[in-house]
Design a protein around this motif. Structure first.
Motif, short mmCIF file in Angstrom:
data_model
loop_
_atom_site.label_atom_id
_atom_site.label_comp_id
_atom_site.label_asym_id
_atom_site.label_seq_id
_atom_site.Cartn_x
_atom_site.Cartn_y
_atom_site.Cartn_z
N PHE A 79 0.78 -1.23 0.00
CA PHE A 79 0.00 0.00 0.00
C PHE A 79 0.81 1.29 0.00
N LYS A 80 2.10 1.16 -0.29
CA LYS A 80 2.93 2.35 -0.45
C LYS A 80 2.30 3.35 -1.42
N TYR A 81 1.69 2.81 -2.47
CA TYR A 81 1.15 3.69 -3.53
C TYR A 81 0.10 4.65 -3.00
N VAL A 112 -2.38 8.48 -3.58
CA VAL A 112 -1.84 7.71 -4.71
C VAL A 112 -0.66 8.45 -5.35
N ALA A 113 0.53 8.06 -4.91
CA ALA A 113 1.78 8.58 -5.48
C ALA A 113 1.77 10.10 -5.65
N CYS A 150 2.72 -2.22 -7.05
CA CYS A 150 3.51 -2.19 -5.81
C CYS A 150 3.95 -3.58 -5.36
N TRP A 157 7.94 1.45 -8.20
CA TRP A 157 6.47 1.62 -8.13
C TRP A 157 6.03 3.04 -8.41
N GLU A 158 6.78 4.03 -7.92
CA GLU A 158 6.28 5.40 -7.99
C GLU A 158 6.21 5.91 -9.44
N VAL A 217 3.28 3.90 -11.16
CA VAL A 217 1.94 4.32 -10.75
C VAL A 217 1.65 5.73 -11.28
N MET A 271 -1.50 6.79 -13.65
CA MET A 271 -2.46 7.85 -13.30
C MET A 271 -2.57 8.88 -14.44
N LYS A 283 -1.26 16.15 -8.08
CA LYS A 283 -0.89 16.26 -9.50
C LYS A 283 -2.11 16.19 -10.40
#
Lengths: 177, 177
Positions: A2-4, A9-10, B27, B34-35, B38, B42, B161
């Motif tokens: 769940f880091k994202y 969400v990022a 993730c 991941w960042e 993701v 998005m 963002k």
């Protein structure tokens, strides 16, 4: 996994990451009851002042299990009005006067995450003790929007239980003459 | 576990559930990358017309692995402008003329979910083949908002963002005289 969720969400500032993780945890353990429980969590988040008195107290007493605190001050509280990170952070910045990338705002989100986890655990315990009764109610204001725009309404052009006002204010107000 | 994502979290119409699940999957497998991944997902979601030509074609040819289709029509496409379910659904309803609880809208969200899964798998494959280069860019319009309101700006009262316009239109426009 769940880091994202961080920063909605990022860093996109959509759904608050605290709620995202808590909702997943509910789904892992609560079977068919997940919907009532997640619904309750969302409604509570929209209307609860964060950070709670309890988490402010934990911070002052250095009772949180973190190596280093970003701030041990009592932080101002605000009602998020929304489960969106963007709105939740902005409302708190407006109320507190702190900037959105200040260490106090970051600490506020940490305390809020503790508050969300505590609420979720307590609600799950009540659920398994057969002592959970949903209290979440859609406000009259939002119900009024939904009566035309949501399921079964004459317009039926959207969906959602979110508080409409933080983005739409009063969309039907007459222009000033 | 990700049932809660439906309807933008239990029908609240926040983060699109297709993105939520795909971001978690990223993730689980992509480590520190991941960042970027993701973020790319998005940005792509905000700007891609859904449902894609490919998923419309799959639907016409009944190539989707579902027992029963809600519709096998070629569905109109719209750009969501947002990763929020609420905005994504509304934009599609405006463009298509279908109601938000029609079977066609439900089918559109199913096809979109397929599109998001396919994009994510393809992006992960490119990542593991060392062939992934991020192309996501924050638009000039949003960059202009962020230059005052986001990190380091003179106001710094929010974060995110997301495309600002679906909710804020032009917040600094002069009132009509």
């Amino acid at each position: 996994m769940f880091k994202y969720g961080e920063g909605g969400v990022a860093g996109w500032s959509t759904l608050c990451g605290a709620v995202n993780g808590a909702a997943a945890a509910i789904c892992l353990v609560a079977g068919d009851a997940w919907e009532d429980l997640v619904n309750e969590l969302m409604a509570w988040y929209e209307n609860n002042p964060f950070p709670s008195d309890t988490s402010n107290q934990y911070a002052r007493e250095k009772a949180f299990l973190v190596k280093e605190m970003k701030s041990d001050k009592t932080l101002p509280q605000s009602v998020a009005k929304s489960t969106l990170c963007h709105v939740s952070v902005t409302e708190w910045c407006k109320k507190s006067g702190y900037k959105s990338f200040s260490k106090e705002r970051s600490e506020r989100c940490g305390r809020l995450t503790g508050d969300v986890a505590a609420f979720t655990v307590d609600m799950l315990n009540r659920h398994f003790d057969k002592a959970f009764t949903p209290v979440a109610k859609i406000s009259n204001e939002v119900q009024s929007c939904r009566s035309c725009h949501d399921k079964g309404g004459t317009i039926e052009n959207t969906r959602g239980k979110m508080n409409c006002m933080p983005c739409h204010d009063d969309p039907h107000k007459k222009p000033k003459s």
